[in-house]
Design a protein around this motif. Structure first.
Motif, mmCIF file in Angstrom:
data_model
loop_
_atom_site.group_PDB
_atom_site.id
_atom_site.type_symbol
_atom_site.label_atom_id
_atom_site.label_comp_id
_atom_site.label_asym_id
_atom_site.label_seq_id
_atom_site.Cartn_x
_atom_site.Cartn_y
_atom_site.Cartn_z
ATOM 1 N N UNK A 181 -19.455 9.674 -30.626
ATOM 2 C CA UNK A 181 -20.364 9.460 -31.768
ATOM 3 C C UNK A 181 -19.574 9.265 -33.061
ATOM 4 N N UNK A 182 -18.524 10.064 -33.246
ATOM 5 C CA UNK A 182 -17.685 9.909 -34.434
ATOM 6 C C UNK A 182 -16.969 8.563 -34.436
ATOM 7 N N UNK A 183 -16.520 8.138 -33.258
ATOM 8 C CA UNK A 183 -15.839 6.846 -33.151
ATOM 9 C C UNK A 183 -16.806 5.699 -33.439
ATOM 10 N N UNK A 184 -18.009 5.778 -32.879
ATOM 11 C CA UNK A 184 -19.023 4.747 -33.106
ATOM 12 C C UNK A 184 -19.369 4.636 -34.597
ATOM 13 N N UNK A 185 -19.353 5.780 -35.296
ATOM 14 C CA UNK A 185 -19.656 5.782 -36.732
ATOM 15 C C UNK A 185 -18.450 5.356 -37.578
ATOM 16 N N UNK A 186 -17.283 5.183 -36.944
ATOM 17 C CA UNK A 186 -16.097 4.739 -37.666
ATOM 18 C C UNK A 186 -15.302 5.857 -38.312
ATOM 19 N N UNK A 187 -15.640 7.103 -38.032
ATOM 20 C CA UNK A 187 -14.979 8.243 -38.673
ATOM 21 C C UNK A 187 -13.682 8.648 -37.980
ATOM 22 N N UNK A 188 -13.571 8.394 -36.689
ATOM 23 C CA UNK A 188 -12.325 8.614 -35.959
ATOM 24 C C UNK A 188 -12.005 7.335 -35.192
ATOM 25 N N UNK A 211 -26.625 5.718 -42.484
ATOM 26 C CA UNK A 211 -27.339 6.832 -41.866
ATOM 27 C C UNK A 211 -26.627 7.339 -40.631
ATOM 28 N N UNK A 212 -26.075 6.421 -39.826
ATOM 29 C CA UNK A 212 -25.347 6.819 -38.608
ATOM 30 C C UNK A 212 -24.131 7.674 -38.961
ATOM 31 N N UNK A 213 -23.403 7.274 -39.997
ATOM 32 C CA UNK A 213 -22.231 8.034 -40.428
ATOM 33 C C UNK A 213 -22.643 9.401 -40.961
ATOM 34 N N UNK A 214 -23.705 9.454 -41.740
ATOM 35 C CA UNK A 214 -24.165 10.722 -42.299
ATOM 36 C C UNK A 214 -24.629 11.668 -41.190
ATOM 37 N N UNK A 215 -25.353 11.140 -40.204
ATOM 38 C CA UNK A 215 -25.762 11.981 -39.066
ATOM 39 C C UNK A 215 -24.545 12.495 -38.311
ATOM 40 N N UNK A 216 -23.527 11.655 -38.188
ATOM 41 C CA UNK A 216 -22.318 12.073 -37.466
ATOM 42 C C UNK A 216 -21.626 13.235 -38.166
#
Length: 178
Positions: free
Chosen positions: A60-67, A15-20
């Motif tokens: 936020x993107x870093x926390x979600x693992x996307x960057x 959910x965190x990644x999707x919100x990001x």
């Protein structure tokens, strides 16, 4: 920075990644990072944000693992961080029946914000066999892959978005009122 060591695909699963990725500003930040790493200052300039806003969204993107931070350097006593996408591509979950397709919503917002003289938009209504439908989908994907390999980070950005689908019966989305 070479991207040889990046995983091919990052699968959005939480959910965190999707919100990001559902936020248009963060989508645009990820687009700014698709070819080369950038600092918060560079990201802010590319996306047209204040540095503080860019920093917030990147965190936020870093926390979600996307960057992720791929390089650091000292500049006048301050550590400058260079961020890059966590993978060459991001795979979103199927939105499910009647769910909004985040990618298409972002693509439409980017299209609407682009200069009119730099748009090539076409919609075609087709009648295809199941085999023709599958072949067309494969050809479109192959064409997108071919041109993505030709991408040069020194050239201006261009986005290609396509959707091949069977419309809902009666031209109305499921769950919408008549």
């Amino acid at each position: 920075m070479p991207t040889d060591d990046l995983p091919e695909t990052f699968h959005v699963t939480t959910g965190e990644q999707l919100r990001a990725v559902s936020n248009l500003t963060r989508h645009r930040i990820m687009a700014a990072l698709r070819f080369e790493p950038a600092t918060i200052t560079q990201i802010a300039a590319k996306v047209g944000l204040a540095k503080g806003s860019s920093s917030y969204h990147v965190r936020l993107l870093e926390r979600a693992g996307l960057v992720k931070v791929v390089r650091t350097r000292k500049v006048r006593g301050v550590t400058e961080r260079y961020y890059a996408l966590a993978a060459r591509s991001i795979s979103l979950p199927d939105p499910g029946e009647g769910g909004p397709d985040v990618l298409m919503r972002h693509a439409l917002a980017d299209l609407e914000a682009s200069p009119r003289k730099e748009r090539h938009v076409r919609m075609a209504h087709l009648r295809l066999t199941a085999e023709q439908f599958t072949q067309l989908a494969a050809r479109l994907q192959a064409l997108a892959d071919e041109y993505q390999k030709l991408s040069d980070p020194s050239l201006p950005d261009a986005s290609l978005v396509f959707a091949l689908f069977h419309p809902a019966p009666g031209g109305q989305a499921e769950g919408s009122a008549r």
